[in-house]
Design an enzyme around this catalytic site. Sequence first.
Site, PDB file in Angstrom:
ATOM      1  N   LEU B  43       0.670  -1.309  -0.295  1.00 34.94           N
ATOM      2  CA  LEU B  43       0.040  -0.063   0.017  1.00 34.94           C
ATOM      3  C   LEU B  43       0.946   1.275   0.014  1.00 34.94           C
ATOM      4  O   LEU B  43       0.660   2.252  -0.882  1.00 34.94           O
ATOM      5  CB  LEU B  43      -0.869   0.151   1.533  1.00 34.94           C
ATOM      6  CG  LEU B  43      -2.215  -0.847   1.199  1.00 34.94           C
ATOM      7  CD1 LEU B  43      -2.957  -0.693   2.326  1.00 34.94           C
ATOM      8  CD2 LEU B  43      -3.039  -0.292   0.091  1.00 34.94           C
ATOM      9  N   ALA B  44       1.876   1.278   0.996  1.00 35.26           N
ATOM     10  CA  ALA B  44       2.752   2.608   0.895  1.00 35.26           C
ATOM     11  C   ALA B  44       3.378   2.724  -0.377  1.00 35.26           C
ATOM     12  O   ALA B  44       3.452   3.761  -0.821  1.00 35.26           O
ATOM     13  CB  ALA B  44       3.742   2.459   2.102  1.00 35.26           C
ATOM     14  N   GLY B  45       3.964   1.714  -0.798  1.00 35.47           N
ATOM     15  CA  GLY B  45       4.824   1.784  -1.975  1.00 35.47           C
ATOM     16  C   GLY B  45       4.376   2.217  -3.302  1.00 35.47           C
ATOM     17  O   GLY B  45       4.547   2.959  -3.844  1.00 35.47           O
ATOM     18  N   HIS B 266      -1.813  -9.781  17.997  1.00 35.73           N
ATOM     19  CA  HIS B 266      -3.219  -9.821  17.843  1.00 35.73           C
ATOM     20  C   HIS B 266      -4.009 -10.727  18.450  1.00 35.73           C
ATOM     21  O   HIS B 266      -3.576 -11.708  18.344  1.00 35.73           O
ATOM     22  CB  HIS B 266      -3.360  -9.713  16.331  1.00 35.73           C
ATOM     23  CG  HIS B 266      -4.936  -9.306  15.779  1.00 35.73           C
ATOM     24  ND1 HIS B 266      -5.941  -9.999  16.160  1.00 35.73           N
ATOM     25  CD2 HIS B 266      -5.054  -8.364  15.010  1.00 35.73           C
ATOM     26  CE1 HIS B 266      -7.081  -9.390  15.710  1.00 35.73           C
ATOM     27  NE2 HIS B 266      -6.423  -8.168  14.869  1.00 35.73           N
ATOM     28  N   ARG B 330      -5.986  -4.000  21.134  1.00 39.84           N
ATOM     29  CA  ARG B 330      -5.476  -5.544  20.949  1.00 39.84           C
ATOM     30  C   ARG B 330      -4.645  -5.728  22.002  1.00 39.84           C
ATOM     31  O   ARG B 330      -4.565  -6.970  22.336  1.00 39.84           O
ATOM     32  CB  ARG B 330      -4.706  -5.379  19.525  1.00 39.84           C
ATOM     33  CG  ARG B 330      -5.695  -5.051  18.326  1.00 39.84           C
ATOM     34  CD  ARG B 330      -5.061  -4.893  17.148  1.00 39.84           C
ATOM     35  NE  ARG B 330      -6.019  -4.996  16.153  1.00 39.84           N
ATOM     36  CZ  ARG B 330      -5.681  -4.732  14.824  1.00 39.84           C
ATOM     37  NH1 ARG B 330      -4.384  -4.576  14.348  1.00 39.84           N
ATOM     38  NH2 ARG B 330      -6.843  -4.665  14.033  1.00 39.84           N
ATOM     39  N   HIS B 401       1.444  -9.833  15.001  1.00 41.32           N
ATOM     40  CA  HIS B 401       0.704  -9.346  13.699  1.00 41.32           C
ATOM     41  C   HIS B 401       1.243  -8.022  13.080  1.00 41.32           C
ATOM     42  O   HIS B 401       1.243  -8.027  11.918  1.00 41.32           O
ATOM     43  CB  HIS B 401      -0.746  -9.124  14.320  1.00 41.32           C
ATOM     44  CG  HIS B 401      -1.563  -8.511  13.368  1.00 41.32           C
ATOM     45  ND1 HIS B 401      -2.038  -9.141  12.257  1.00 41.32           N
ATOM     46  CD2 HIS B 401      -2.381  -7.477  13.204  1.00 41.32           C
ATOM     47  CE1 HIS B 401      -2.803  -8.576  11.442  1.00 41.32           C
ATOM     48  NE2 HIS B 401      -3.161  -7.414  12.118  1.00 41.32           N
ATOM     49  N   GLU B 425       4.592   0.480   7.171  1.00 40.77           N
ATOM     50  CA  GLU B 425       4.834  -0.390   8.432  1.00 40.77           C
ATOM     51  C   GLU B 425       6.281  -0.382   8.636  1.00 40.77           C
ATOM     52  O   GLU B 425       6.676  -0.686   9.856  1.00 40.77           O
ATOM     53  CB  GLU B 425       4.227  -1.557   8.168  1.00 40.77           C
ATOM     54  CG  GLU B 425       4.316  -2.501   9.367  1.00 40.77           C
ATOM     55  CD  GLU B 425       3.668  -3.957   9.488  1.00 40.77           C
ATOM     56  OE1 GLU B 425       2.875  -3.939   8.517  1.00 40.77           O
ATOM     57  OE2 GLU B 425       4.075  -4.779  10.307  1.00 40.77           O
ATOM     58  N   ARG B 435      -0.789  -0.193  17.931  1.00 40.95           N
ATOM     59  CA  ARG B 435      -1.507   0.336  16.872  1.00 40.95           C
ATOM     60  C   ARG B 435      -3.090  -0.160  16.845  1.00 40.95           C
ATOM     61  O   ARG B 435      -3.253  -1.035  17.348  1.00 40.95           O
ATOM     62  CB  ARG B 435      -1.097  -0.181  15.370  1.00 40.95           C
ATOM     63  CG  ARG B 435      -1.951   0.233  14.209  1.00 40.95           C
ATOM     64  CD  ARG B 435      -1.326  -0.175  12.937  1.00 40.95           C
ATOM     65  NE  ARG B 435      -1.391  -1.940  12.767  1.00 40.95           N
ATOM     66  CZ  ARG B 435      -2.427  -2.208  12.494  1.00 40.95           C
ATOM     67  NH1 ARG B 435      -3.591  -1.697  12.354  1.00 40.95           N
ATOM     68  NH2 ARG B 435      -2.476  -3.708  12.152  1.00 40.95           N
ATOM     69  N   LEU B 441      -3.563   0.484   7.404  1.00 41.38           N
ATOM     70  CA  LEU B 441      -3.944   0.573   6.059  1.00 41.38           C
ATOM     71  C   LEU B 441      -4.115   2.363   5.813  1.00 41.38           C
ATOM     72  O   LEU B 441      -3.435   2.929   4.712  1.00 41.38           O
ATOM     73  CB  LEU B 441      -5.224   0.308   5.672  1.00 41.38           C
ATOM     74  CG  LEU B 441      -5.446  -1.409   5.890  1.00 41.38           C
ATOM     75  CD1 LEU B 441      -6.714  -1.640   5.089  1.00 41.38           C
ATOM     76  CD2 LEU B 441      -4.326  -1.847   4.994  1.00 41.38           C
TER      77      LEU B 441
HETATM   78  C1  LIG Z   1      -3.793 -10.724   8.220  1.00 44.86           C
HETATM   79  C2  LIG Z   1      -3.715  -9.312   8.266  1.00 44.86           C
HETATM   80  C3  LIG Z   1      -4.786  -8.520   8.289  1.00 44.86           C
HETATM   81  C4  LIG Z   1      -4.790  -6.952   8.456  1.00 44.86           C
HETATM   82  N1  LIG Z   1      -5.815  -6.280   8.662  1.00 44.86           N
HETATM   83  C5  LIG Z   1      -5.722  -4.964   8.466  1.00 44.86           C
HETATM   84  C6  LIG Z   1      -6.749  -4.124   8.682  1.00 44.86           C
HETATM   85  O1  LIG Z   1      -7.955  -4.526   8.564  1.00 44.86           O
HETATM   86  N2  LIG Z   1      -6.659  -2.865   8.926  1.00 44.86           N
HETATM   87  C7  LIG Z   1      -5.366  -2.419   8.916  1.00 44.86           C
HETATM   88  O2  LIG Z   1      -5.406  -0.989   8.824  1.00 44.86           O
HETATM   89  N3  LIG Z   1      -4.351  -3.117   8.836  1.00 44.86           N
HETATM   90  C8  LIG Z   1      -4.390  -4.225   8.671  1.00 44.86           C
HETATM   91  N4  LIG Z   1      -3.116  -5.010   8.565  1.00 44.86           N
HETATM   92  C9  LIG Z   1      -1.888  -4.463   8.698  1.00 44.86           C
HETATM   93  C10 LIG Z   1      -1.580  -4.019   7.387  1.00 44.86           C
HETATM   94  O3  LIG Z   1      -2.002  -4.747   6.477  1.00 44.86           O
HETATM   95  C11 LIG Z   1      -0.186  -3.738   6.925  1.00 44.86           C
HETATM   96  O4  LIG Z   1       0.351  -3.210   8.077  1.00 44.86           O
HETATM   97  C12 LIG Z   1       0.188  -2.890   5.947  1.00 44.86           C
HETATM   98  O5  LIG Z   1      -0.522  -3.404   4.735  1.00 44.86           O
HETATM   99  C13 LIG Z   1       1.643  -2.897   5.605  1.00 44.86           C
HETATM  100  O6  LIG Z   1       1.694  -1.957   4.237  1.00 44.86           O
HETATM  101  P1  LIG Z   1       3.064  -1.568   3.571  1.00 44.86           P
HETATM  102  O7  LIG Z   1       3.019  -0.902   2.430  1.00 44.86           O
HETATM  103  O8  LIG Z   1       4.090  -1.099   4.617  1.00 44.86           O
HETATM  104  O9  LIG Z   1       3.967  -3.184   3.530  1.00 44.86           O
HETATM  105  P2  LIG Z   1       3.614  -4.348   2.785  1.00 44.86           P
HETATM  106  O10 LIG Z   1       2.192  -4.618   2.249  1.00 44.86           O
HETATM  107  O11 LIG Z   1       4.070  -5.435   3.711  1.00 44.86           O
HETATM  108  O12 LIG Z   1       4.490  -4.158   1.640  1.00 44.86           O
HETATM  109  C14 LIG Z   1       5.942  -4.685   1.446  1.00 44.86           C
HETATM  110  C15 LIG Z   1       6.440  -4.577   0.090  1.00 44.86           C
HETATM  111  O13 LIG Z   1       7.955  -4.572   0.197  1.00 44.86           O
HETATM  112  C16 LIG Z   1       8.285  -5.576  -0.637  1.00 44.86           C
HETATM  113  N5  LIG Z   1       9.755  -5.884   0.002  1.00 44.86           N
HETATM  114  C17 LIG Z   1      10.020  -6.321   1.150  1.00 44.86           C
HETATM  115  N6  LIG Z   1      11.439  -6.359   1.539  1.00 44.86           N
HETATM  116  C18 LIG Z   1      11.934  -6.021   0.212  1.00 44.86           C
HETATM  117  C19 LIG Z   1      13.122  -6.205  -0.131  1.00 44.86           C
HETATM  118  N7  LIG Z   1      14.229  -6.184   0.610  1.00 44.86           N
HETATM  119  N8  LIG Z   1      13.511  -5.628  -1.526  1.00 44.86           N
HETATM  120  C20 LIG Z   1      12.478  -5.494  -2.543  1.00 44.86           C
HETATM  121  N9  LIG Z   1      11.006  -5.381  -1.841  1.00 44.86           N
HETATM  122  C21 LIG Z   1      10.908  -5.598  -0.782  1.00 44.86           C
HETATM  123  C22 LIG Z   1       7.351  -6.635  -0.654  1.00 44.86           C
HETATM  124  O14 LIG Z   1       7.533  -7.341  -1.753  1.00 44.86           O
HETATM  125  C23 LIG Z   1       6.122  -5.714  -0.561  1.00 44.86           C
HETATM  126  O15 LIG Z   1       5.945  -5.336  -1.968  1.00 44.86           O
HETATM  127  C24 LIG Z   1      -3.293  -6.452   8.603  1.00 44.86           C
HETATM  128  C25 LIG Z   1      -2.084  -7.379   8.593  1.00 44.86           C
HETATM  129  C26 LIG Z   1      -2.286  -8.655   8.715  1.00 44.86           C
HETATM  130  C27 LIG Z   1      -1.223  -9.468   8.655  1.00 44.86           C
END
Ligand SMILES: Cc1cc2nc3c(=O)[nH]c(=O)nc-3n(C[C@H](O)[C@H](O)[C@H](O)COP(=O)(O)OP(=O)(O)OC[C@H]3O[C@@H](n4cnc5c(N)ncnc54)[C@H](O)[C@@H]3O)c2cc1C
Lengths: 248, 639
Positions: B43-45, B266, B330, B401, B425, B435, B441
């Site tokens: 989501l962030a990237g 969680h 949580r 979690h 994250e 959190r 999200l």
């Molecule tokens: C089961 C579950 C349910 C959840 N439900 C909720 C919810 O209902 N509401 C809410 O707000 N949050 C929820 N969360 C938390 C939330 O989903 C995450 O915190 C959030 O999506 C993280 O997003 P992000 O973009 O930071 O990282 P991520 O989505 O983890 O993306 C990381 C990215 O980095 C890439 N990456 C990692 N390391 C490297 C590397 N060394 N080189 C290149 N690429 C790399 C990966 O391939 C991926 O593309 C939930 C989490 C889980 C586990």
Amino acid sequence: MSEMTIHLKIWRQKTNKDAGHFEDYTLPDVNEHMSFLEMLDVLNENLMKEGKDPVEFDHDCREGICGSCNMVINGRAHGPKLKTAACQLHMRTYNDGDTIVIEPPRAAAFPIIKDLVVDRSAFDRIIQAGGYVSVKTGAAPEANLIPVEQDTSNDSFDYATCIGCGACVAACPNSSASLFTGAKLSHLNRLPQGNPERAKRTVAMVQQMEEEGFGDCSNYAECEAVCPVGISISAIAEMRREYVKALF
Amino acid sequence: MKLDPKIPAGPLAEKWTNHKENMALVSPNNKRKFTILVVGTGLAGASAAASLAELGYNVHTFSILDSARRAHSIAAQGGINAAKNYQNDGDSVYRLFYDTIKGGDYRSREANVYRLAEVSNAIIDQAVAQGVPFGREYGGLLDNRSFGGAQVSRTFYSRGQTGQQLLLGAYQAMMKEVHSGKIKDHQRQEMLDLVLVDGVARGIITRDLVSGEIQKWYGDAVVLCTGGYGNVFYLSTNAKNCNVTAAWRCHKRGAAFANPCFVQIHPTCIPVSGDYQSKLTLMSESLRNDGRVWVPRKKGDKRSPNDIPEEERYYFLEERYPSFGNLVPRDVASRNAKLVTDEGLGVGETGLAVYLDFRDAIKRDGESVIRAKYGNLFDMYLNITDENPYELPMKIFPAVHYTMGGLWVDYNLMSNVPGLFVAGEANFSDHGANRLGASALMQGLSDGYFIIPYTVGDYLAGAKLPKVDTEHEAFSEAAEASKGQLDKLLAVKGKKTIIEFHRELGKILWDKVGITRSKEGLEEAIDEIRALRDQFWKDVRVPGDANYYNKYLEFANRLADYFELAELMALDAIDREESCGSHLRDEFQTEEGEAIRNDKEFAFVSAWEYLGVNGKLETKLHKESLIFEFVEMKQRSYK
Ligand SMILES: Cc1cc2nc3c(=O)[nH]c(=O)nc-3n(C[C@H](O)[C@H](O)[C@H](O)COP(=O)(O)OP(=O)(O)OC[C@H]3O[C@@H](n4cnc5c(N)ncnc54)[C@H](O)[C@@H]3O)c2cc1C
Ligand code: FES
């Protein structure tokens, strides 16, 4: 908890350039509560301890939502259970002594990378061709200014749940990507937000799908049968209608 | 190391607006001269990459998986918060801010959290315009549900697949820019190092996971969006490829790591079933809207839950926290589940589970209403456990979690390494010591859509960036180091598998750096981690070689970093002699097991500097004081 002996026949192929073949393995103590991928983890642990290369397969969420896993199990994409991705399959589905054949999804548009891992970037390119609403960050109006009928929103959601795993392509005798492409069109085209680009999107995505080397749809409906999230084949009918409308 | 949070002056509600107005801008013609490397496309990237590309920058994106659509964000179930107040229940930006600060137990920055609440509404607007099919009411307007730690209904959702729909929205926006040529997307490319030139982030080293080739990329800024490190525990709800490697390698190059011991456990996950277990499955927090958590009052009560009469059921959250009941945050819910199972009241074969019961909700609303709300979650539960939650209560237990800790960033989301930004994250920014549900999200998308595009521009407009390319020696040095580590792992040729090591490490952390911690336990953990790390480097068996697709080599390389991070987590937990949010120290709690915070001595962010590993982790603590100008720090109470 019962333990089973499971025989496996798995497609092994070191790189895209090497020839592949099936190899046989036997796992003597498979627990019925294990997931299918956990069973493969155990196999890999054993192989590595014997100094052999583990079986490569794509997986990430192990919850049936990321679409990474997509192996073909006994001839069926994702295995025997309806609306269930391979990662959600559990060994209780099988019996002691069963033989399970595991191979990658086979399609010209999905070249094999290693063992069960294939290159599905063609799907990204179909989305790039038009699978979006062109709204720049910051340009959006207040959300509730775009009311959407509850039924329309629900239908749109049903198509939007496609996980992009490629099972539909693997199952199709023509290796068509129509269900995948149709699902994205049916998600976006029926929403007011998606309406302005509707015709352009439809033509661009269908053309990209053809360019990628996916086949035509001849209504076998195998795709719908294997889809782990139950995308309806009505997406393909809609896509055809929209395509014809867009061209003329 | 200098840590300047760069919080803008002025009233809380005006800080971000004023700051934006005072930022330096890059003209449209100049934007195309800059290259930005976005690592991670969750989501962030994905949201950051799309937004930066729309502005005209050249963006390169990298991720481990084969498509941005598969990032771990896809698995988020329950929803996303925003302060729209569509329910007319008294919500506001201030209230969302306040709940988030309080939920985080006053260990986050006021200014950051306020901004998060402030941009939350724009995220919903953006997502709706992209075609994200949120849940709607009959009249066609957006619906909301309730989440823990709040007394208003502000959570937007797409059935149980909110993360999927939001990620697909961001992914599609990103694909649009790949099509326009502004983004070059490199999937199946893992970042292994950060390249610094004169102390400034100027590039990264990656490994092409298909060919095994080590590659060098230069950029004018690096935006790290690589997610959290929950998988250090081996068992967690995180996707299998989640890892700390990119963040840790940046840490080794000088980026401070903040609050590593703040890990969210969680409360509602499906319990472990056997020693082959590879990950744990979350049952969304939204279930606590209708499900009631209980255990039998009698120890060792083996009756079927449905045969246990009302008066013999201990609804421990409702009894202990009458005003929030099952919807406590949580950390509180997890800790209480541990308390009752420690007392021997747990259920299921292992005794490590409590019930989450829908009997009363089904009686009240009918099965079809419950099915419409949670159908896919119930199906998932049935599929995994072979038990029908419409008939029997779910069995649940806490699981790792989310990680609140992460790389330290200032208000602009830039780390202490100039040019290295961190979003989602992977940074530590907004959630303090705990959190709230549906806030990750929100934070990931707030960072990506609405903050990074501004702050990176401001940085580029003011930075003096001499021309460099990948021929610079800093690139070859980093590339050699990355390659060297892979060769070293392959050369061990030991007897124990990577997974065996990882499980052992995870168990140490779960037992001693988990739901509760004590000084004694943490010190033991440190010794055990060091010993296991030594053994890892002597006895791990990594299969194959580095010149083709080799998932276990990737895992081994990530585990090597976890071994260092684990020690830092324990050190951080020892240092923090208080209980706050997710961090409960046995020594600092009331008789009823409630956390005792120590605001006098510990109202700070712990930011650790890496000095090396030599048998033990050498590290130095820096403190960023948290100054509360606008809210009063109170003892959290959900009673
Ligand atoms: C089961 C579950 C349910 C959840 N439900 C909720 C919810 O209902 N509401 C809410 O707000 N949050 C929820 N969360 C938390 C939330 O989903 C995450 O915190 C959030 O999506 C993280 O997003 P992000 O973009 O930071 O990282 P991520 O989505 O983890 O993306 C990381 C990215 O980095 C890439 N990456 C990692 N390391 C490297 C590397 N060394 N080189 C290149 N690429 C790399 C990966 O391939 C991926 O593309 C939930 C989490 C889980 C586990
Ligand atoms: S691993 Fe994610 S869908 Fe199977």
